[in-house]
Design a protein around this motif. Structure first.
Motif, short mmCIF file in Angstrom:
data_model
loop_
_atom_site.label_atom_id
_atom_site.label_comp_id
_atom_site.label_asym_id
_atom_site.label_seq_id
_atom_site.Cartn_x
_atom_site.Cartn_y
_atom_site.Cartn_z
N ALA A 78 58.52 45.67 43.22
CA ALA A 78 57.79 45.50 44.48
C ALA A 78 57.60 44.02 44.78
CB ALA A 78 56.45 46.22 44.41
N ILE A 79 57.30 43.24 43.76
CA ILE A 79 57.11 41.80 43.95
C ILE A 79 58.44 41.15 44.36
CG2 ILE A 79 56.57 39.62 42.78
CD1 ILE A 79 54.53 41.28 41.11
N LYS A 80 59.53 41.55 43.71
CA LYS A 80 60.84 41.01 44.09
C LYS A 80 61.17 41.36 45.53
CE LYS A 80 62.88 41.00 39.48
NZ LYS A 80 63.87 41.62 38.59
N ALA A 81 60.86 42.58 45.96
CA ALA A 81 61.12 42.99 47.34
C ALA A 81 60.32 42.14 48.32
CB ALA A 81 60.78 44.47 47.52
N LEU A 82 59.07 41.84 47.99
CA LEU A 82 58.25 40.99 48.85
C LEU A 82 58.81 39.57 48.93
CD1 LEU A 82 54.63 42.12 47.89
CD2 LEU A 82 55.83 42.54 50.04
#
Length: 92
Positions: A78-82
């Motif tokens: 999720a952090i990578k996607a953000l």
């Protein structure tokens, strides 16, 4: 609120003096009568600030502006996607 409430009785002038002194120093002081919390002594202006805050937060437009519409994300993916989303947005 004060950690140690001031007990007040009808002849408790010293208690009132202490409550006033503490409020003057920015402290909110609980007033206890016969073991019951009956009131609070607040610093000057604090009640007006609280009323204004209530009025502002009661406004539906303000509530809508404060609504958090962003999804809550968890985990590394999720952090990578953000981060990827931010990079894409900034490169435009």
């Amino acid at each position: 609120m004060s950690e140690q409430p001031v007990s007040v009785s009808t002849d408790g002038f010293e208690s009132w003096n202490d409550a006033v002194r503490r409020a003057r120093n920015g402290e909110t002081v609980a007033v206890i009568s016969h073991g019951e919390h009956i009131a609070d002594v607040v610093p000057s202006g604090e009640l007006d600030r609280l009323r204004e805050t209530i009025e502002v937060l009661s406004d539906p437009d303000v509530q809508a502006d404060l609504a958090d519409d962003e999804p809550v994300v968890f985990g590394v993916d999720a952090i990578k996607a953000l981060i990827d989303e931010r990079i894409a947005r900034e490169s435009r």
